[in-house]
Design an enzyme around this catalytic site. Structure first.
Site, mmCIF file in Angstrom:
data_model
loop_
_atom_site.group_PDB
_atom_site.id
_atom_site.type_symbol
_atom_site.label_atom_id
_atom_site.label_comp_id
_atom_site.label_asym_id
_atom_site.label_seq_id
_atom_site.Cartn_x
_atom_site.Cartn_y
_atom_site.Cartn_z
ATOM 1 N N ASP A 13 0.809 -1.222 0.000
ATOM 2 C CA ASP A 13 0.000 0.000 0.000
ATOM 3 C C ASP A 13 0.842 1.272 0.000
ATOM 4 O OD1 ASP A 13 -2.187 -1.777 0.362
ATOM 5 O OD2 ASP A 13 -1.794 -1.787 2.512
ATOM 6 N N LYS A 16 2.109 2.590 -5.096
ATOM 7 C CA LYS A 16 2.950 2.264 -6.259
ATOM 8 C C LYS A 16 2.217 2.512 -7.573
ATOM 9 C CE LYS A 16 3.319 -1.966 -4.546
ATOM 10 N NZ LYS A 16 2.803 -1.817 -3.179
ATOM 11 N N GLY A 40 -4.494 -4.629 -4.312
ATOM 12 C CA GLY A 40 -5.506 -3.748 -4.879
ATOM 13 C C GLY A 40 -4.810 -2.447 -5.156
ATOM 14 N N HIS A 41 -4.808 -2.000 -6.395
ATOM 15 C CA HIS A 41 -4.239 -0.683 -6.601
ATOM 16 C C HIS A 41 -5.225 0.243 -7.296
ATOM 17 C CE1 HIS A 41 -2.326 -3.275 -9.731
ATOM 18 N NE2 HIS A 41 -2.935 -2.410 -10.487
ATOM 19 N N GLN A 227 2.139 -5.741 -3.256
ATOM 20 C CA GLN A 227 2.468 -5.790 -1.830
ATOM 21 C C GLN A 227 3.795 -5.059 -1.555
ATOM 22 O OE1 GLN A 227 1.559 -9.278 -3.082
ATOM 23 N NE2 GLN A 227 -0.516 -8.619 -2.753
#
Ligand code: IMP
Length: 432
Positions: A13, A16, A40-41, A227
């Site tokens: 988180d 990125k 999740g991005h 991650q």
């Protein structure tokens, strides 16, 4: 020339996605190489906000081929949802994405096993996974006999493979009292997954060949990590980690690109620290400081919505992951979140059993026992969200970044002061 990589230096988180999106311009390929739907991005593009789990952030750029390579584990229903969501908004996913035949498939039994393992381990020992079946899928990959890869999903003998595996999984799961075993109906699974296979078949190919051809042709390739390094299965805060190599060590193994071709490795870290789920977190602030950071940084999980644990910047941890990943430069994110603080603490060393240490211990118990040693830096009490150059930042904010750069021993190349693309400072030199 050579590959450019973006990896997280903390517990994930680190924001990125935005950097990947910025760096994507001019790239031929963007490669996602580990993790799965646990990640999740968020990519903000104009007024649109895209939440992606498997699909690389480069998908929004025309002319870029996005690869999901061997080291990733794929949940077919989730990736199809992502594809549909993007296509509904006019993104031509079909011509912009390929999936490796070697990538493993997260099957319904993996999600059941994740929930079962989670239930059997209580209290502090609980890893607090995202319950997406990630660990069990990687466990089957290492165990080999019960694994299904994308190449198997699209083959004619998929049904018999599912029959064999379901028989064994049912025995194991019922012995441990798992719930929902009734849902493990081989015929139903085959019918559901054959539908997924039909839709995903056009995407599935040998991505290793694409990567290796790109290496030989000296193409521009961006590798997108998921991650963060401290969640790395081998080098992170084991066992409170994810089941893939989320540090720089995973880029080559997960993508198939030779390690000596990776020349620019950008490590992304927040200006403070966060972690979701269980496990040691030396600089955690379970108090009003942590609460303030959570509120200012909107620190809630993208995948699970869980509130993130928040704390001060840990320079011992980040120096370790920067060295581990062969980081060539750093992107320091979320600087704006610290703007309304009078004083900011940075952890510069630890005290363990009465001794001052400057390395990151390997055992979770030691990480839990140690006491962080802090240095206090003055806050800048000034909104920095409008800053576009280093010179726009208050002097005290520059000093904070300089100190972090010095402590982790790598140059800061980017500073992020907000979620938008434009809220990114490209650093030439870190002076006022
Ligand atoms: P798993 O990856 O679902 O097995 O979860 C293992 C640990 O990694 C848990 O502590 C999760 O909260 C954490 N984790 C997994 N993916 C992410 C991520 O994308 N960001 C932050 N933490 C993650």
């Amino acid at each position: 020339m050579g590959g450019t990589c973006v990896i997280g230096l903390q517990w994930g988180d680190e924001a990125k996605g935005k950097l990947v999106d910025i760096l994507t311009e001019g790239m031929d390929l963007v490669v996602r190489y580990q993790g799965g739907a646990n990640a999740g991005h968020t990519v903000v593009y104009g007024d649109d906000v895209y939440k992606l789990h498997h699909i690389p952030s480069g998908i929004l750029n025309d002319g870029v081929l996005n690869l999901i390579s061997a080291g990733v584990v794929i949940n077919p229903a989730t990736i199809l949802d992502e594809i549909d969501g993007l296509q509904a908004r006019g993104v031509d996913v079909a011509s912009r994405m390929k999936i490796s035949r070697r990538a493993h498939v997260v099957m319904p039994w993996h999600t059941l096993e994740d929930r079962m393992w989670n239930r059997l381990v209580s209290g502090e020992a609980n890893i607090g996974t995202t319950l997406r079946g990630i660990g069990p899928c990687y466990a089957d990959k290492i165990g080999r006999s019960f694994a299904i890869r994308m190449g198997d999903l699209i083959r004619d003998d998929f049904a018999s493979r599912v029959d064999q595996i379901v028989e064994v999984k049912k025995k194991v799961l019922s012995a441990t009292g798992a719930e929902d075993i009734g849902s493990l109906d081989a015929a139903k699974i085959v019918s559901e997954f054959s539908g997924y296979a039909d839709r995903l078949r056009p995407f599935v190919t040998d991505t290793n060949r694409i990567v290796l051809d790109a290496v030989e042709a000296e193409k521009q390739v961006l590798f997108e990590g998921a991650q963060g390094s401290l969640l790395d299965i081998d080098h992170g805060t084991f066992p409170f980690v994810t089941s893939s190599n989320a540090s720089g060590t995973g880029i080559s193994s997960g993508s198939g690109a030779p390690g000596n071709w990776l020349t620019r490795i950008i490590g992304v870290c927040k200006s403070y620290s966060t972690r979701v789920g269980g496990g040691p977190f030396p600089t955690e602030q379970d108090n009003e400081h942590g609460e303030h950071i959570r509120e200012m940084g909107k620190e809630f999980g993208t995948t699970t919505g869980r509130p993130r644990r928040c704390g001060w910047f840990d320079a011992v941890a980040v120096r370790y992951t920067a060295r581990l990943g062969g980081i060539t430069s750093v992107a320091l994110t979320m600087l704006d979140v610290l703007s309304a603080m009078d004083e900011i603490q940075v952890c510069t060393a630890y005290e363990l059993d009465g001794e001052r240490i400057d390395y990151f211990p390997s055992h979770a118990e030691d990480l839990k026992r140690l006491t962080p040693i802090y240095e206090t830096l003055p806050g800048w009490n000034h909104d920095v969200t409008g800053a576009r150059t280093v010179a726009d930042l208050p002097e005290k904010a520059i000093s904070y970044c300089q100190r972090i750069q010095e402590l982790i021993g790598r140059p800061i190349e980017f500073i992020s002061v907000g979620p938008d693309r434009e809220q990114t400072i490209v650093v030439d030199t870190l002076t006022a």
